[in-house]
Write a protein that holds these residues in place. Structure first.
Motif, PDB file in Angstrom:
ATOM      1  N   LYS A   5      25.349   6.058 -16.111  1.00 54.96           N
ATOM      2  CA  LYS A   5      23.915   5.876 -15.911  1.00 54.96           C
ATOM      3  C   LYS A   5      23.527   6.414 -14.536  1.00 54.96           C
ATOM      4  N   ALA A   6      22.334   6.968 -14.444  1.00 57.10           N
ATOM      5  CA  ALA A   6      21.893   7.586 -13.198  1.00 57.10           C
ATOM      6  C   ALA A   6      20.600   6.950 -12.707  1.00 57.10           C
ATOM      7  N   TYR A   7      20.429   6.976 -11.390  1.00 52.50           N
ATOM      8  CA  TYR A   7      19.276   6.343 -10.744  1.00 52.50           C
ATOM      9  C   TYR A   7      18.729   7.263  -9.672  1.00 52.50           C
ATOM     10  N   ILE A   8      17.400   7.258  -9.536  1.00 54.55           N
ATOM     11  CA  ILE A   8      16.748   8.063  -8.520  1.00 54.55           C
ATOM     12  C   ILE A   8      16.006   7.153  -7.545  1.00 54.55           C
ATOM     13  N   TYR A   9      16.165   7.442  -6.258  1.00 54.18           N
ATOM     14  CA  TYR A   9      15.582   6.651  -5.174  1.00 54.18           C
ATOM     15  C   TYR A   9      14.605   7.565  -4.435  1.00 54.18           C
ATOM     16  N   PHE A  10      13.453   7.062  -4.047  1.00 54.82           N
ATOM     17  CA  PHE A  10      12.443   7.941  -3.463  1.00 54.82           C
ATOM     18  C   PHE A  10      11.362   7.112  -2.771  1.00 54.82           C
ATOM     19  N   GLY A  11      10.414   7.815  -2.166  1.00 58.96           N
ATOM     20  CA  GLY A  11       9.241   7.161  -1.588  1.00 58.96           C
ATOM     21  C   GLY A  11       9.197   7.176  -0.082  1.00 58.96           C
ATOM     22  N   GLY A  12       8.121   6.598   0.452  1.00 55.58           N
ATOM     23  CA  GLY A  12       7.942   6.519   1.887  1.00 55.58           C
ATOM     24  C   GLY A  12       6.478   6.400   2.260  1.00 55.58           C
ATOM     25  N   GLY A  13       6.245   6.382   3.551  1.00 53.53           N
ATOM     26  CA  GLY A  13       4.884   6.239   4.049  1.00 53.53           C
ATOM     27  C   GLY A  13       4.569   4.823   4.453  1.00 53.53           C
ATOM     28  N   VAL A  14       3.532   4.675   5.276  1.00 53.59           N
ATOM     29  CA  VAL A  14       3.155   3.365   5.816  1.00 53.59           C
ATOM     30  C   VAL A  14       1.674   3.106   5.546  1.00 53.59           C
ATOM     31  N   PRO A  15       1.344   2.260   4.580  1.00 51.16           N
ATOM     32  CA  PRO A  15      -0.058   1.901   4.367  1.00 51.16           C
ATOM     33  C   PRO A  15      -0.631   1.203   5.609  1.00 51.16           C
ATOM     34  N   GLU A  16      -1.916   1.327   5.804  1.00 56.16           N
ATOM     35  CA  GLU A  16      -2.591   0.746   6.963  1.00 56.16           C
ATOM     36  C   GLU A  16      -2.229  -0.725   7.138  1.00 56.16           C
ATOM     37  N   GLY A  17      -1.700  -1.055   8.340  1.00 57.96           N
ATOM     38  CA  GLY A  17      -1.415  -2.449   8.665  1.00 57.96           C
ATOM     39  C   GLY A  17      -0.150  -3.009   8.054  1.00 57.96           C
ATOM     40  N   LYS A  18       0.670  -2.157   7.425  1.00 59.48           N
ATOM     41  CA  LYS A  18       1.880  -2.654   6.763  1.00 59.48           C
ATOM     42  C   LYS A  18       3.141  -2.029   7.377  1.00 59.48           C
ATOM     43  N   ASP A  19       3.152  -1.947   8.698  1.00 60.56           N
ATOM     44  CA  ASP A  19       4.281  -1.296   9.372  1.00 60.56           C
ATOM     45  C   ASP A  19       5.609  -1.969   9.047  1.00 60.56           C
ATOM     46  N   GLU A  20       5.642  -3.319   9.086  1.00 60.44           N
ATOM     47  CA  GLU A  20       6.913  -4.013   8.898  1.00 60.44           C
ATOM     48  C   GLU A  20       7.369  -3.992   7.451  1.00 60.44           C
ATOM     49  N   TRP A  21       6.448  -4.156   6.524  1.00 63.81           N
ATOM     50  CA  TRP A  21       6.809  -4.165   5.105  1.00 63.81           C
ATOM     51  C   TRP A  21       5.939  -3.161   4.349  1.00 63.81           C
ATOM     52  N   PRO A  22       6.225  -1.863   4.502  1.00 65.88           N
ATOM     53  CA  PRO A  22       5.398  -0.870   3.803  1.00 65.88           C
ATOM     54  C   PRO A  22       5.486  -0.971   2.278  1.00 65.88           C
ATOM     55  N   ASN A  23       6.671  -1.414   1.803  1.00 68.10           N
ATOM     56  CA  ASN A  23       6.907  -1.543   0.356  1.00 68.10           C
ATOM     57  C   ASN A  23       6.636  -0.239  -0.402  1.00 68.10           C
ATOM     58  N   THR A  24       7.057   0.869   0.203  1.00 63.48           N
ATOM     59  CA  THR A  24       6.841   2.180  -0.431  1.00 63.48           C
ATOM     60  C   THR A  24       8.139   2.845  -0.887  1.00 63.48           C
ATOM     61  N   ALA A  25       9.253   2.133  -0.810  1.00 63.93           N
ATOM     62  CA  ALA A  25      10.532   2.655  -1.318  1.00 63.93           C
ATOM     63  C   ALA A  25      10.707   2.225  -2.774  1.00 63.93           C
ATOM     64  N   ARG A  26      11.252   3.111  -3.591  1.00 62.83           N
ATOM     65  CA  ARG A  26      11.411   2.829  -5.014  1.00 62.83           C
ATOM     66  C   ARG A  26      12.772   3.291  -5.531  1.00 62.83           C
ATOM     67  N   VAL A  27      13.223   2.630  -6.613  1.00 61.24           N
ATOM     68  CA  VAL A  27      14.378   3.076  -7.390  1.00 61.24           C
ATOM     69  C   VAL A  27      13.991   3.021  -8.853  1.00 61.24           C
ATOM     70  N   MET A  28      14.495   3.997  -9.609  1.00 63.44           N
ATOM     71  CA  MET A  28      14.151   4.092 -11.027  1.00 63.44           C
ATOM     72  C   MET A  28      15.335   4.663 -11.782  1.00 63.44           C
ATOM     73  N   GLN A  29      15.539   4.188 -12.999  1.00 65.05           N
ATOM     74  CA  GLN A  29      16.634   4.730 -13.807  1.00 65.05           C
ATOM     75  C   GLN A  29      16.231   6.085 -14.377  1.00 65.05           C
ATOM     76  N   LEU A  30      17.180   7.014 -14.381  1.00 67.63           N
ATOM     77  CA  LEU A  30      16.985   8.303 -15.031  1.00 67.63           C
ATOM     78  C   LEU A  30      17.479   8.227 -16.469  1.00 67.63           C
ATOM     79  N   GLY A  31      16.911   9.048 -17.328  1.00 64.38           N
ATOM     80  CA  GLY A  31      17.388   9.126 -18.700  1.00 64.38           C
ATOM     81  C   GLY A  31      18.760   9.778 -18.756  1.00 64.38           C
ATOM     82  N   ASP A  32      19.424   9.649 -19.891  1.00 64.76           N
ATOM     83  CA  ASP A  32      20.745  10.248 -20.045  1.00 64.76           C
ATOM     84  C   ASP A  32      20.708  11.763 -19.854  1.00 64.76           C
ATOM     85  N   ASP A  33      19.537  12.374 -20.097  1.00 67.12           N
ATOM     86  CA  ASP A  33      19.399  13.827 -19.944  1.00 67.12           C
ATOM     87  C   ASP A  33      19.179  14.241 -18.492  1.00 67.12           C
TER      88      ASP A  33
END
Length: 487
Positions: free
Chosen positions: A174-202
């Motif tokens: 099984k494969a997974y992709i990790y991505f994201g970034g950036g800082v929404p206004e006022g959310k320096d400590e916890w931007p919550n812009t990082a993500r992980v998602m499963q890739l399909g078998d293809d």
């Protein structure tokens, strides 16, 4: 040879012997990502190229014109082969829907008994695309004709910068992709812009919904590794300059989190690599990839060392390597430096070498060979050769018998040239000289010359000679022949 006359040669800039960093000095390369395959490390990099203003002065890197991905590889971690650029985006690119190609991630997977390679890239900060190939160097095609991940992808709408992919193929396939970034206004400590998602078998589709990774002071630059059953998520912290909570990563550093599952939950551990400013006296963003090769772990990262050395500290990055140590489940703090990593094997001069394989260089460039009749995706030529320029290989093992001759393939220039073969430094002991005639009718030529004194393990310098100001040859490849008996 008279010792009173020292042959003039071009001085190295950026990567100075015997240093290993930056990895190459004839071009830039940022946001490195490593793929290990067939006993080689392939590094895929954002293709930073100097931008100029109307007066011809170098201006700050805008990243807006970058639609190519650079590729270099090595089997010893000191001598690197330039494979040129993947034209990933833009009107001539594999993915014509995309305008830019930033921060690539590459992965290998065996599918239906065949090796397949997948190259993920960011279309600026608005989406992530994927290319496929049956070789780590291409040619590459776009299998889906559109972005793999957009803001319409489930779980992704709130990601500020939709870029900087990293990919893990787990032990179960099984494969997974990790991505994201950036800082929404006022959310320096916890931007919550990082993500992980499963890739399909293809490997060219996504499954379900992207999951948020709670990365403290997240800015950009996803990384993912698995070591002894633990998943290590790494990222670059943001540049918030106010008071930071205790135990959080300082500005612009690489930090890491761990989990026992590829999609979390995650535990924050701490910073592992300071900003390049700390080591090299020039800062900027911090981008990395951790990988294992042989029996050790390494980190590829970028810094503006070459740009600084040539006097254009304007955001143009170069890739470096240093070692990574895991201890009791933790990643030890990493020391970046110019020295780099140890060479893991000697260089074999008795196998034909692409000319664009270099430990160090001075004054040269690389490009597709002109009029060489070479197929698409062929090896690059060393070009831009002027009198006194050179390339060098580290730790070349000529063996006990030594070398008897040297031959090279080239495209002749307008004037006669030569390659002086020297040991250990650009004005070191000369073991032979290959004369290169001016252009004739043949598009491509090969010549050979006798050599003496090439024995044991030595650094090898190919010093280029010719008429000052004349258009000299392009070097395609070269090889030594081993003596039949010990001299």
């Amino acid at each position: 040879m008279s010792h009173a006359h020292v042959t003039p040669f071009t001085e190295a800039v950026g990567k100075i012997p015997p240093s290993g960093n930056p990895l190459v000095a004839h071009k830039f390369g940022a946001d490195p990502y490593a793929l290990v395959f067939g006993g080689r490390v392939y590094l895929y990099m954002t293709n930073d190229v100097l931008e100029y203003d109307a007066e011809g002065k170098v201006k700050d890197n805008t990243y807006g014109n970058i639609n190519k991905i650079g590729v270099i590889s090595s089997d010893d971690l000191v001598n690197w082969t330039d494979h040129g650029n993947i034209v990933a985006a833009g009107p001539e690119g594999a993915a014509r829907w995309a305008t830019q190609s930033w921060a690539p991630a590459a992965v290998h997977k065996v599918m239906d008994g065949k090796d397949r390679f997948f190259l993920y890239f960011a279309n600026n900060a608005s989406g992530i695309g994927v290319l496929t190939s049956d070789s780590p160097t291409g040619p590459w095609v776009d299998p889906i004709g559109e972005a793999l991940i957009l803001r319409s992808t489930p779980g992704v709408a709130d990601v500020t910068w939709l870029f900087d992919p990293a990919v893990l193929v787990d032990d179960d396939g099984k494969a997974y992709i990790y991505f994201g970034g950036g800082v929404p206004e006022g959310k320096d400590e916890w931007p919550n812009t990082a993500r992980v998602m499963q890739l399909g078998d293809d490997m060219v589709s996504v499954v379900g919904e992207a999951v948020m990774i709670p990365a403290l002071y997240m800015f950009e630059d996803a990384g993912i590794n698995k070591f002894e059953g633990t998943y290590y998520y790494t990222y670059c912290s943001n540049f918030y300059r106010g008071e930071r909570s205790e135990g959080s990563p300082p500005a612009g550093e690489i930090a890491y989190m761990t989990s026992d599952h590829p999609m979390g939950p995650w535990t924050y551990k701490g910073p592992i690599l300071k900003n390049p400013e700390h080591f090299f006296g020039i800062g900027g963003n911090n981008h990395h990839a951790i990988f294992s090769f042989g029996d050790a772990w390494y980190i590829a990262y970028h810094a503006q060392t070459l740009a600084k050395a040539i006097g254009v500290p304007n955001g143009y990055r170069s890739t470096h390597l240093n070692q990574v140590v895991f201890r009791d489940g933790a990643i030890m703090e990493i020391q970046a430096d110019y020295k780099g990593v140890g060479q893991v094997k000697d260089f074999n001069p008795y196998v034909r070498a692409d000319a664009a394989t270099m430990g160090w260089s001075a004054g040269v460039a690389t490009e597709a060979a002109a009029n060489a009749g070479e197929p698409l995706n062929a090896a690059l030529a060393v070009t831009g050769i002027d009198n006194g320029d050179w390339i060098a290989l580290s730790r070349v093992n000529f063996g006990e018998r030594g070398a008897s001759s040297f031959k090279a393939s080239f495209l002749s220039g307008d004037t006669e040239g030569a390659i002086e073969l020297r040991l250990d430094q650009a004005d070191g002991e000369r073991i032979g000289t290959l004369r290169i005639p001016p252009a004739g009718e043949a598009a491509r030529s090969e010549a050979e010359t006798q050599v003496t004194g090439a024995q044991g393990v030595r650094d090898l310098y190919l010093v280029f000679k010719g008429e000052q100001g004349g258009k000299l040859f392009q070097l395609l490849n070269w090889q030594f022949n081993e003596s039949e008996s010990e001299e």
